[in-house]
Motif scaffolding. Structure first.
Motif, PDB file in Angstrom:
ATOM      1  N   TRP A  35       0.826  -1.209   0.000  1.00  0.00           N
ATOM      2  CA  TRP A  35       0.000   0.000   0.000  1.00  0.00           C
ATOM      3  C   TRP A  35       0.856   1.254   0.000  1.00  0.00           C
ATOM      4  CZ3 TRP A  35      -3.048  -3.114   4.021  1.00  0.00           C
ATOM      5  CH2 TRP A  35      -4.000  -3.903   3.361  1.00  0.00           C
ATOM      6  N   ALA A  36       2.041   1.192   0.587  1.00  0.00           N
ATOM      7  CA  ALA A  36       2.945   2.350   0.552  1.00  0.00           C
ATOM      8  C   ALA A  36       3.337   2.654  -0.895  1.00  0.00           C
ATOM      9  CB  ALA A  36       4.182   2.073   1.403  1.00  0.00           C
ATOM     10  N   TYR A  37       3.679   1.618  -1.661  1.00  0.00           N
ATOM     11  CA  TYR A  37       4.025   1.833  -3.081  1.00  0.00           C
ATOM     12  C   TYR A  37       2.857   2.480  -3.815  1.00  0.00           C
ATOM     13  CZ  TYR A  37       5.536   0.846  -7.863  1.00  0.00           C
ATOM     14  OH  TYR A  37       5.913   0.964  -9.192  1.00  0.00           O
ATOM     15  N   ARG A  38       1.663   1.984  -3.567  1.00  0.00           N
ATOM     16  CA  ARG A  38       0.482   2.526  -4.245  1.00  0.00           C
ATOM     17  C   ARG A  38       0.342   4.026  -3.946  1.00  0.00           C
ATOM     18  NH1 ARG A  38      -4.468   0.695  -6.197  1.00  0.00           N
ATOM     19  NH2 ARG A  38      -6.170   2.188  -5.952  1.00  0.00           N
ATOM     20  N   TYR A  39       0.586   4.405  -2.710  1.00  0.00           N
ATOM     21  CA  TYR A  39       0.455   5.816  -2.335  1.00  0.00           C
ATOM     22  C   TYR A  39       1.531   6.661  -3.028  1.00  0.00           C
ATOM     23  CZ  TYR A  39       0.467  10.084   0.385  1.00  0.00           C
ATOM     24  OH  TYR A  39       0.446  11.400   0.753  1.00  0.00           O
ATOM     25  N   PHE A  40       2.784   6.222  -2.995  1.00  0.00           N
ATOM     26  CA  PHE A  40       3.852   7.004  -3.602  1.00  0.00           C
ATOM     27  C   PHE A  40       3.700   7.077  -5.124  1.00  0.00           C
ATOM     28  CE2 PHE A  40       6.239   5.345   0.254  1.00  0.00           C
ATOM     29  CZ  PHE A  40       6.042   6.512   0.976  1.00  0.00           C
ATOM     30  N   GLU A  41       3.260   6.005  -5.727  1.00  0.00           N
ATOM     31  CA  GLU A  41       3.023   6.010  -7.171  1.00  0.00           C
ATOM     32  C   GLU A  41       1.929   7.015  -7.539  1.00  0.00           C
ATOM     33  OE1 GLU A  41       3.693   5.025 -11.109  1.00  0.00           O
ATOM     34  OE2 GLU A  41       4.883   4.584  -9.309  1.00  0.00           O
ATOM     35  N   GLN A  42       0.957   7.130  -6.691  1.00  0.00           N
ATOM     36  CA  GLN A  42      -0.113   8.106  -6.909  1.00  0.00           C
ATOM     37  C   GLN A  42       0.447   9.533  -6.854  1.00  0.00           C
ATOM     38  OE1 GLN A  42      -3.697   7.472  -4.536  1.00  0.00           O
ATOM     39  NE2 GLN A  42      -4.032   9.670  -4.406  1.00  0.00           N
ATOM     40  N   LEU A  43       1.363   9.780  -5.899  1.00  0.00           N
ATOM     41  CA  LEU A  43       1.995  11.104  -5.834  1.00  0.00           C
ATOM     42  C   LEU A  43       2.731  11.419  -7.129  1.00  0.00           C
ATOM     43  CD1 LEU A  43       3.550  11.342  -2.230  1.00  0.00           C
ATOM     44  CD2 LEU A  43       1.408  12.337  -3.050  1.00  0.00           C
ATOM     45  N   ARG A  44       3.430  10.446  -7.667  1.00  0.00           N
ATOM     46  CA  ARG A  44       4.183  10.674  -8.908  1.00  0.00           C
ATOM     47  C   ARG A  44       3.251  10.923 -10.085  1.00  0.00           C
ATOM     48  NH1 ARG A  44       9.147   6.265  -8.073  1.00  0.00           N
ATOM     49  NH2 ARG A  44      10.497   7.715  -6.914  1.00  0.00           N
ATOM     50  N   ARG A  45       2.141  10.199 -10.134  1.00  0.00           N
ATOM     51  CA  ARG A  45       1.183  10.437 -11.207  1.00  0.00           C
ATOM     52  C   ARG A  45       0.609  11.844 -11.138  1.00  0.00           C
ATOM     53  NH1 ARG A  45      -0.821   5.307  -9.792  1.00  0.00           N
ATOM     54  NH2 ARG A  45      -2.686   6.289  -8.890  1.00  0.00           N
ATOM     55  N   GLU A  46       0.552  12.397  -9.914  1.00  0.00           N
ATOM     56  CA  GLU A  46       0.039  13.749  -9.730  1.00  0.00           C
ATOM     57  C   GLU A  46       1.109  14.813  -9.943  1.00  0.00           C
ATOM     58  OE1 GLU A  46      -1.455  13.471  -5.774  1.00  0.00           O
ATOM     59  OE2 GLU A  46      -3.280  12.396  -6.351  1.00  0.00           O
ATOM     60  N   GLY A  47       2.330  14.382 -10.321  1.00  0.00           N
ATOM     61  CA  GLY A  47       3.394  15.327 -10.652  1.00  0.00           C
ATOM     62  C   GLY A  47       4.457  15.497  -9.588  1.00  0.00           C
ATOM     63  N   ASN A  48       4.347  14.815  -8.464  1.00  0.00           N
ATOM     64  CA  ASN A  48       5.337  14.945  -7.392  1.00  0.00           C
ATOM     65  C   ASN A  48       6.393  13.851  -7.554  1.00  0.00           C
ATOM     66  OD1 ASN A  48       6.800  15.232  -5.050  1.00  0.00           O
ATOM     67  ND2 ASN A  48       5.039  15.174  -3.664  1.00  0.00           N
ATOM     68  N   GLU A  49       7.307  14.054  -8.501  1.00  0.00           N
ATOM     69  CA  GLU A  49       8.326  13.047  -8.797  1.00  0.00           C
ATOM     70  C   GLU A  49       9.295  12.850  -7.644  1.00  0.00           C
ATOM     71  OE1 GLU A  49       8.803  11.000 -11.284  1.00  0.00           O
ATOM     72  OE2 GLU A  49       7.057  11.644 -12.450  1.00  0.00           O
ATOM     73  N   SER A  50       9.579  13.883  -6.901  1.00  0.00           N
ATOM     74  CA  SER A  50      10.570  13.799  -5.821  1.00  0.00           C
ATOM     75  C   SER A  50       9.995  13.201  -4.541  1.00  0.00           C
ATOM     76  CB  SER A  50      11.122  15.189  -5.511  1.00  0.00           C
ATOM     77  OG  SER A  50      10.100  16.019  -4.953  1.00  0.00           O
ATOM     78  N   LEU A  51       8.667  13.104  -4.448  1.00  0.00           N
ATOM     79  CA  LEU A  51       7.955  12.590  -3.266  1.00  0.00           C
ATOM     80  C   LEU A  51       8.166  13.460  -2.030  1.00  0.00           C
ATOM     81  CD1 LEU A  51       8.629   8.730  -3.586  1.00  0.00           C
ATOM     82  CD2 LEU A  51       6.800  10.090  -4.608  1.00  0.00           C
ATOM     83  N   GLU A  52       8.589  14.718  -2.252  1.00  0.00           N
ATOM     84  CA  GLU A  52       8.765  15.626  -1.120  1.00  0.00           C
ATOM     85  C   GLU A  52       7.396  16.082  -0.603  1.00  0.00           C
ATOM     86  OE1 GLU A  52      11.605  16.270   0.458  1.00  0.00           O
ATOM     87  OE2 GLU A  52      12.450  14.795  -0.934  1.00  0.00           O
ATOM     88  N   GLN A  53       7.236  16.081   0.725  1.00  0.00           N
ATOM     89  CA  GLN A  53       5.979  16.465   1.344  1.00  0.00           C
ATOM     90  C   GLN A  53       6.235  17.244   2.627  1.00  0.00           C
ATOM     91  OE1 GLN A  53       4.659  12.173   1.441  1.00  0.00           O
ATOM     92  NE2 GLN A  53       2.682  13.111   0.925  1.00  0.00           N
TER      93      GLN A  53
END
Length: 532
Positions: free
Chosen positions: A267-285
């Motif tokens: 589920w962690a991968y699913r969440y981070f992949e969603q961030l990347r699809r939304e344009g957050n390639e660096s995963l910075e939050q």
């Protein structure tokens, strides 16, 4: 110690006086209008009916009152009104058809700000935080189910059977750890957290239960000044440690995602992949965003342990106490699976196993009180006005013993799911009974607050039940001194909101030497890929 308790009592007096004034004003309004109300037990000034409610096995008292006052009645505790329902149709009318009114959550006094979030989505009020987390969790769970949880259930089951063969006396510990390992593997790819997840879940449940801190029942005690309030201090520390743990797991998973070694079945991968699809390639939050997400995934992990481990322990108990049904299920497994361990592919062909599991949850519900709903607005039902803030409980223990639907309801009768003529029988038996659909799905809650975990419960309980019966014969433990079975109290539980039975003893023996060999081979086969 007695002096300290006296000091605490005096410090709580202002809150108690405030509650008393509220009660008096409420009584004045009632005497002026004499509005109709639901039947119920006699109420006493200020305390309502809190003084003689048991903190343990409260559902038995609610069943007693239902037998006396009918399928819908009301009671009160201090300044809170409770409506207790023990009829499915009434529960559907209120909690499903009027779900826009009865989908709030009451304040659990000893959990801090749980209605606001983001830590416990199942305990939040219905607001944007709850909606976002629930939508995400529903999609994540559905995707995992589509792949039958990526085989992790079967792999962890082989580990469980191996441990049971080597040290069967620890079956209760291994059962909870099995549930924790499956969920922690799905959440973070870290099954080693399984035991800690189970312990954290148990502590959380204690703090939110009637049988837990006394502040959950005598609520004015919560308002004792923080610097001398032991319940408040404990909860601050417990929640901070839990959140820090979830956040640490989240950040470790994020670093693995950046390196490219986080499995895509988490589920962690699913969440981070969603961030990347939304344009957050660096995963910075921001830290607030990280806390939100870590609580969302952490809670799904947590709740998936406690909702399953209790029913599985009761299942082991039921099979040991009902050898006739143990043998029927084993004969079915042998006929279908032969010498191999059952998997989810055998689901359709093992209805007796599923009936024993379904009957276990009816016979010894993991949530016997039901999960409380709170009225979010004033309403009226059957001519009775229900005020905003009223708590509605569909008491699962009583619902599961309605004679017209569950004849001989106090006894373990799996045939009620298998034989025509029983009110709960459904066809085809390749599909029913299950925990995904059919009769008695109220075990997962009602309406807009229904639990999202039916699918993982169905998979995990089925594989556990079928594989354990395939591997072992079980029975009560025999006392070496008396030669008699060690007694088992089937109603002795921790009395949390979600139950586990109190520790009990059973005997487990492999069904044959060949079966023991196969168990060890299966255990050795998964050691290389399972983190222990």
């Amino acid at each position: 110690m007695e002096g300290f308790a006296l000091v605490l009592l005096y410090l709580a007096i202002p809150s108690l006086l405030f509650s008393a004034v509220q009660q008096v004003l409420s009584w004045r309004k009632k005497t002026l209008g004499s509005e109709p109300k639901f039947p119920g037990p006699k109420q006493f000034p200020i305390v309502g009916r809190i003084h003689d409610l048991p903190r343990f096995s409260l559902w038995l008292k609610f069943k007693e009152w239902a037998d006396e006052h009918g399928p819908i009645y009301q009671t009160s505790a201090l300044d809170t009104t409770f409506i207790i329902v023990s009829d499915e149709k009434i529960a559907e009318e209120l909690l499903v058809k009027r779900g826009h009114i009865y989908s709030g959550r009451p304040q659990i006094r000893s959990l801090i700000n749980h209605k606001d979030g983001p830590a416990y989505s199942a305990l939040m009020d219905r607001h944007d935080t709850w909606k976002t987390q629930r939508k995400w969790a529903h999609a994540a769970m559905a995707e995992a189910y589509r792949h039958h949880f990526y085989g992790h259930v079967e792999k962890e089951m082989k580990r469980f059977l191996g441990l049971m063969l080597l040290d069967p006396a620890r079956f209760l510990d291994y059962t909870r750890e099995y549930c924790g390992r499956v969920m922690s593997r799905l959440a973070w790819d870290d099954a080693t957290q399984g035991r800690a997840t189970g312990e954290s879940a148990d502590n959380t449940l204690h703090c939110m239960s009637v049988s837990g801190p006394i502040t959950n029942t005598v609520t004015p005690l919560w308002y004792i000044p923080a610097f001398i309030n032991p319940w408040y201090q404990y909860e601050i520390k417990r929640e901070a440690e839990q959140r820090a743990w979830w956040l640490s797991s989240f950040r470790l998973a994020k670093e693995r995602m950046k390196r490219g070694d986080l499995p895509n079945d988490t589920w962690a991968y699913r969440y981070f992949e969603q961030l990347r699809r939304e344009g957050n390639e660096s995963l910075e939050q921001t830290e607030e965003q990280e806390v939100f997400a870590s609580c969302m995934i952490g809670f799904v992990n947590l709740v998936g342990v406690v909702t399953i481990s209790g029913p599985l322990k009761f299942f082991l108990m039921a099979m040991a106490l009902h050898p006739k049904w143990q043998k029927k299920a084993q004969d079915e497994i042998d006929r279908v699976c032969g010498d191999r361990m059952p998997t989810m592919e055998d689901f359709a062909n093992l209805p007796t196993v599923r009936a024993c599991l379904k009957e276990t949850v009816r016979w010894r519900s993991g949530v016997p009180l039901g999960v409380p709903h709170q009225a979010e607005a004033d309403d009226e039902y059957r001519g009775v006005k229900i005020k905003k803030g009223t708590i509605v409980l569909a008491c699962e223990w009583t619902l599961n013993r309605v004679p017209t639907k569950y004849p001989d309801g106090d006894n373990f009768r799996p045939e009620r799911w298998l034989e025509p003529g029983w009110p709960t029988f459904q066809e085809p038996l390749t599909r029913y009974p299950s925990f995904r659909e059919g009769h008695s799905m109220h075990s997962f809650g009602w309406g807009r607050r229904t639990c999202l975990g039916q699918n993982v419960v169905d998979d995990e309980t089925f594989v556990f039940g079928a594989a354990t019966l395939w591997a072992f014969n079980s029975g009560p433990k025999i006392c070496p001194l008396t030669g008699q079975p060690v007694p088992i109290d089937t109603q002795a539980t921790n009395s949390h909101v979600i139950l586990e039975p109190n520790p009990f003893q059973l005997s487990f023996k492999p069904r044959s030497e060949e079966r023991a060999k196969q168990i060890l081979e299966g255990y050795e086969g998964v050691l290389g890929e399972l983190r222990l």
